[in-house]
Design a protein around this motif. Structure first.
Motif, PDB file in Angstrom:
ATOM      1  N   GLY A 202     -13.653 -20.454 -62.763  1.00 15.89           N
ATOM      2  CA  GLY A 202     -12.562 -19.568 -62.594  1.00 15.89           C
ATOM      3  C   GLY A 202     -11.571 -20.832 -61.943  1.00 15.89           C
ATOM      4  O   GLY A 202     -11.595 -21.998 -62.088  1.00 15.89           O
ATOM      5  N   GLU A 203     -10.198 -20.380 -61.818  1.00 16.45           N
ATOM      6  CA  GLU A 203      -9.296 -21.081 -61.427  1.00 16.45           C
ATOM      7  C   GLU A 203      -9.499 -21.657 -59.919  1.00 16.45           C
ATOM      8  O   GLU A 203     -10.074 -20.852 -59.056  1.00 16.45           O
ATOM      9  CB  GLU A 203      -7.713 -20.433 -61.349  1.00 16.45           C
ATOM     10  N   TRP A 204      -9.075 -22.982 -59.686  1.00 15.61           N
ATOM     11  CA  TRP A 204      -8.997 -23.377 -58.018  1.00 15.61           C
ATOM     12  C   TRP A 204      -8.342 -22.492 -57.352  1.00 15.61           C
ATOM     13  O   TRP A 204      -7.299 -21.927 -57.546  1.00 15.61           O
ATOM     14  CB  TRP A 204      -8.700 -24.729 -58.103  1.00 15.61           C
ATOM     15  N   SER A 205      -8.700 -22.145 -56.171  1.00 12.89           N
ATOM     16  CA  SER A 205      -7.986 -21.428 -55.027  1.00 12.89           C
ATOM     17  C   SER A 205      -6.907 -22.473 -54.599  1.00 12.89           C
ATOM     18  O   SER A 205      -7.056 -23.639 -54.652  1.00 12.89           O
ATOM     19  CB  SER A 205      -9.247 -20.965 -53.983  1.00 12.89           C
ATOM     20  N   PRO A 206      -5.899 -21.661 -53.818  1.00 13.58           N
ATOM     21  CA  PRO A 206      -4.900 -22.419 -53.161  1.00 13.58           C
ATOM     22  C   PRO A 206      -5.426 -23.426 -52.244  1.00 13.58           C
ATOM     23  O   PRO A 206      -6.313 -23.052 -51.509  1.00 13.58           O
ATOM     24  CB  PRO A 206      -4.128 -21.537 -52.653  1.00 13.58           C
ATOM     25  N   CYS A 207      -4.848 -24.365 -51.956  1.00 13.72           N
ATOM     26  CA  CYS A 207      -5.361 -25.404 -50.928  1.00 13.72           C
ATOM     27  C   CYS A 207      -4.974 -24.795 -49.524  1.00 13.72           C
ATOM     28  O   CYS A 207      -3.848 -24.407 -49.294  1.00 13.72           O
ATOM     29  CB  CYS A 207      -4.424 -26.906 -51.234  1.00 13.72           C
ATOM     30  N   SER A 208      -6.149 -24.856 -48.638  1.00 14.75           N
ATOM     31  CA  SER A 208      -5.962 -24.233 -47.519  1.00 14.75           C
ATOM     32  C   SER A 208      -7.181 -24.787 -46.342  1.00 14.75           C
ATOM     33  O   SER A 208      -7.882 -25.700 -47.071  1.00 14.75           O
ATOM     34  CB  SER A 208      -6.155 -22.702 -47.637  1.00 14.75           C
ATOM     35  N   TRP A 209      -6.917 -24.885 -44.968  1.00 14.14           N
ATOM     36  CA  TRP A 209      -7.849 -24.969 -44.147  1.00 14.14           C
ATOM     37  C   TRP A 209      -8.016 -23.973 -43.244  1.00 14.14           C
ATOM     38  O   TRP A 209      -7.093 -23.617 -42.499  1.00 14.14           O
ATOM     39  CB  TRP A 209      -7.472 -26.334 -43.480  1.00 14.14           C
ATOM     40  N   SER A 210      -9.371 -23.484 -43.054  1.00 17.05           N
ATOM     41  CA  SER A 210      -9.309 -22.426 -42.083  1.00 17.05           C
ATOM     42  C   SER A 210      -8.731 -21.179 -42.504  1.00 17.05           C
ATOM     43  O   SER A 210      -8.231 -20.370 -41.478  1.00 17.05           O
ATOM     44  CB  SER A 210      -9.322 -22.880 -40.591  1.00 17.05           C
ATOM     45  N   GLY A 211      -8.511 -20.943 -43.853  1.00 16.32           N
ATOM     46  CA  GLY A 211      -7.865 -19.741 -44.237  1.00 16.32           C
ATOM     47  C   GLY A 211      -6.197 -20.012 -44.189  1.00 16.32           C
ATOM     48  O   GLY A 211      -5.444 -18.958 -44.448  1.00 16.32           O
ATOM     49  N   LYS A 212      -5.650 -21.121 -43.648  1.00 17.98           N
ATOM     50  CA  LYS A 212      -4.403 -21.322 -43.436  1.00 17.98           C
ATOM     51  C   LYS A 212      -4.107 -22.409 -44.553  1.00 17.98           C
ATOM     52  O   LYS A 212      -4.543 -23.260 -44.929  1.00 17.98           O
ATOM     53  CB  LYS A 212      -4.054 -21.903 -42.211  1.00 17.98           C
ATOM     54  N   THR A 213      -2.550 -22.360 -45.070  1.00 17.68           N
ATOM     55  CA  THR A 213      -2.190 -23.239 -46.117  1.00 17.68           C
ATOM     56  C   THR A 213      -0.773 -23.843 -45.352  1.00 17.68           C
ATOM     57  O   THR A 213      -0.003 -24.757 -45.995  1.00 17.68           O
ATOM     58  CB  THR A 213      -1.354 -22.327 -47.052  1.00 17.68           C
ATOM     59  N   CYS A 214      -0.778 -23.885 -43.975  1.00 21.16           N
ATOM     60  CA  CYS A 214       0.325 -24.670 -43.422  1.00 21.16           C
ATOM     61  C   CYS A 214      -0.312 -25.140 -41.982  1.00 21.16           C
ATOM     62  O   CYS A 214      -1.357 -24.800 -41.666  1.00 21.16           O
ATOM     63  CB  CYS A 214       1.478 -23.877 -43.053  1.00 21.16           C
ATOM     64  N   GLY A 215       0.397 -25.914 -41.417  1.00 20.75           N
ATOM     65  CA  GLY A 215      -0.153 -26.574 -40.189  1.00 20.75           C
ATOM     66  C   GLY A 215      -1.134 -27.799 -40.328  1.00 20.75           C
ATOM     67  O   GLY A 215      -1.387 -28.316 -39.027  1.00 20.75           O
ATOM     68  N   PHE A 216      -1.637 -28.196 -41.364  1.00 26.42           N
ATOM     69  CA  PHE A 216      -2.642 -29.095 -41.687  1.00 26.42           C
ATOM     70  C   PHE A 216      -2.114 -29.953 -42.901  1.00 26.42           C
ATOM     71  O   PHE A 216      -1.355 -29.656 -43.562  1.00 26.42           O
ATOM     72  CB  PHE A 216      -4.062 -28.687 -41.916  1.00 26.42           C
ATOM     73  N   LYS A 217      -2.769 -31.114 -42.746  1.00 27.14           N
ATOM     74  CA  LYS A 217      -2.332 -31.931 -43.934  1.00 27.14           C
ATOM     75  C   LYS A 217      -3.414 -31.988 -45.010  1.00 27.14           C
ATOM     76  O   LYS A 217      -3.133 -32.163 -46.180  1.00 27.14           O
ATOM     77  CB  LYS A 217      -2.055 -33.542 -43.383  1.00 27.14           C
ATOM     78  N   TRP A 218      -4.814 -32.124 -44.479  1.00 29.92           N
ATOM     79  CA  TRP A 218      -5.867 -31.901 -45.610  1.00 29.92           C
ATOM     80  C   TRP A 218      -6.365 -30.497 -45.530  1.00 29.92           C
ATOM     81  O   TRP A 218      -6.466 -29.729 -44.363  1.00 29.92           O
ATOM     82  CB  TRP A 218      -7.021 -32.991 -45.250  1.00 29.92           C
ATOM     83  N   GLY A 219      -6.803 -30.046 -46.569  1.00 28.06           N
ATOM     84  CA  GLY A 219      -7.686 -28.769 -46.694  1.00 28.06           C
ATOM     85  C   GLY A 219      -8.507 -28.819 -47.844  1.00 28.06           C
ATOM     86  O   GLY A 219      -9.088 -29.830 -48.316  1.00 28.06           O
ATOM     87  N   GLU A 220      -8.853 -27.699 -48.490  1.00 22.91           N
ATOM     88  CA  GLU A 220     -10.061 -27.839 -49.358  1.00 22.91           C
ATOM     89  C   GLU A 220      -9.549 -26.554 -50.526  1.00 22.91           C
ATOM     90  O   GLU A 220      -8.811 -25.564 -50.183  1.00 22.91           O
ATOM     91  CB  GLU A 220     -11.461 -27.448 -48.691  1.00 22.91           C
ATOM     92  N   GLU A 221     -10.171 -26.868 -51.800  1.00 28.81           N
ATOM     93  CA  GLU A 221      -9.881 -25.928 -52.778  1.00 28.81           C
ATOM     94  C   GLU A 221     -11.231 -25.599 -53.326  1.00 28.81           C
ATOM     95  O   GLU A 221     -12.372 -26.203 -53.261  1.00 28.81           O
ATOM     96  CB  GLU A 221      -9.117 -26.688 -54.019  1.00 28.81           C
ATOM     97  N   ALA A 222     -11.431 -24.231 -53.808  1.00 26.63           N
ATOM     98  CA  ALA A 222     -12.886 -23.631 -54.252  1.00 26.63           C
ATOM     99  C   ALA A 222     -12.795 -22.994 -55.544  1.00 26.63           C
ATOM    100  O   ALA A 222     -11.418 -22.413 -55.720  1.00 26.63           O
ATOM    101  CB  ALA A 222     -13.445 -22.928 -53.102  1.00 26.63           C
ATOM    102  N   ARG A 223     -13.763 -22.985 -56.054  1.00 24.03           N
ATOM    103  CA  ARG A 223     -13.796 -22.130 -57.322  1.00 24.03           C
ATOM    104  C   ARG A 223     -15.188 -21.727 -57.837  1.00 24.03           C
ATOM    105  O   ARG A 223     -16.288 -22.418 -57.066  1.00 24.03           O
ATOM    106  CB  ARG A 223     -13.087 -22.998 -58.639  1.00 24.03           C
ATOM    107  N   THR A 224     -15.219 -20.699 -58.356  1.00 27.37           N
ATOM    108  CA  THR A 224     -16.756 -20.058 -58.349  1.00 27.37           C
ATOM    109  C   THR A 224     -16.606 -19.552 -59.908  1.00 27.37           C
ATOM    110  O   THR A 224     -15.648 -19.787 -60.853  1.00 27.37           O
ATOM    111  CB  THR A 224     -16.870 -18.775 -57.672  1.00 27.37           C
ATOM    112  N   ARG A 225     -17.942 -19.082 -60.269  1.00 28.69           N
ATOM    113  CA  ARG A 225     -18.215 -18.568 -61.673  1.00 28.69           C
ATOM    114  C   ARG A 225     -19.505 -17.661 -61.491  1.00 28.69           C
ATOM    115  O   ARG A 225     -20.299 -17.818 -60.537  1.00 28.69           O
ATOM    116  CB  ARG A 225     -18.596 -19.850 -62.824  1.00 28.69           C
TER     117      ARG A 225
END
Length: 325
Positions: A202-225
């Motif tokens: 599937g598509e990559w999820s939005p970049c986030s960290w601990s469920g937040k897309t702000c307040g941090f510089k680095w985050g993670e993207e995830a995808r599943t099938r």
């Protein structure tokens, strides 16, 4: 003459009588009188030196063994082969099975027959009913097996097939049906293995960290099938159905976030330093990998050049023309 003959006969009879009396007297002297005593060994409750056990401890069976002209009592936890146990309030005894039984449960139910007899419904018979055949190994009357069966439970259910055939649900087959494959080790038709099938990523999820897309510089993207087909026990297992990767968040303050306190700014500054250190380490790792890749390429290039140079040296030099006379 007649008087001498009569006298001789009387003397012989008298000698036989005297010898018989002496033998009877010696037998009476040698005969042991049983003495009942307690405190016996081997499970006996009471016993004698002449007849062994006379009674047994609770739950044990008394078994009479013949020893010459005597019968010796022995106490056992279970009766030997060819005998069955009977219990009563006074005494537990071992009783002999019927002559045709090798072992039995009681006098009317055999569990194994002697040689030449075949067991059927607890009875030992010299011949089997019409729908059964004798089995000399088991000494039982067994069902008539189909031609392709080596052993069967009933006339329509096989337990083992003859050589070269495969068993499936009580039937023997030369070739296994569709959706089954032959198992040469068990000589059975086993279900074909079902391998795992998965859908596309599937598509990559939005970049986030601990469920937040702000307040941090680095985050993670995830995808599943999704798993379209789960595997069977012998099928290929499923590959990973989820994965993650690092990503860079836009450095911005989250909405509704007020001015941070001094302690919060210090924590954020430390977090930012850690992120910078992590970014520096990743960049150094990437540079090291690029350097190693460049070194490999340069090494391969040198090797190729050296090989071409060596091939050029091995070629024969052109022949020189002889000088004119």
């Amino acid at each position: 003459m007649q008087l001498q003959l009569i006298s001789f006969i009387l003397i012989m009879q008298c000698m036989e009588y005297i010898e018989c009396q002496q033998h009877t007297s010696r037998h009476r002297q040698n005969k042991q009188i049983p003495v009942v005593r307690s405190g016996c060994q081997g499970g006996c409750l009471t016993c004698s030196d002449y007849n062994g056990c006379l009674s047994c401890k609770p739950r044990l069976f008394i078994f009479l063994e013949r020893s010459g002209m005597r019968q010796m009592g022995v106490c056992m936890a279970s009766c030997p082969n060819g005998f069955y146990g009977t219990r009563s309030p006074d005494r537990n005894t071992c009783t002999k099975c019927r002559p045709e039984c090798d072992s039995c449960f009681n006098k009317n139910f055999c569990t194994r027959c002697r040689l030449g007899f075949y067991l059927h419904l607890g009875k030992c018979q010299e011949s089997c009913p019409d729908d059964l055949v004798p089995n000399d190994t088991q000494r039982e009357c067994v069902p008539k097996c189909p031609v392709e069966c080596e052993a069967c439970q009933t006339s329509e259910t096989c337990l083992k097939c003859r050589a070269g055939m495969y068993l499936l649900t009580g039937k023997c087959h030369h070739d296994c049906p569709d959706e089954f494959e032959p198992n040469d080790k068990l000589m059975e038709c086993s279900p074909q293995p079902v391998h795992c099938e998965v859908a596309d990523w599937g598509e990559w999820s939005p970049c986030s960290w601990s469920g937040k897309t702000c307040g941090f510089k680095w985050g993670e993207e995830a995808r599943t099938r999704k798993v379209l087909q789960f595997p069977s026990a012998s099928g290929k297992p499923c590959p990973p159905i989820s994965e993650k990767k690092d990503c860079v968040l836009k450095r911005r303050r989250c909405p509704g976030q007020g001015k941070k306190k001094k302690g919060e700014r210090r924590v954020e500054r430390r977090r930012g330093n850690k992120e910078k250190q992590g970014e520096v380490k990743r960049e150094r790792r990437r540079e090291r990998e690029r350097g190693e890749s460049a070194e490999r390429d340069e090494s391969e290039s040198r090797n190729k050049t050296e090989q071409r140079r060596r091939r050029g040296q091995t070629k024969d030099p052109p022949e020189r023309e002889a000088p004119a006379q």
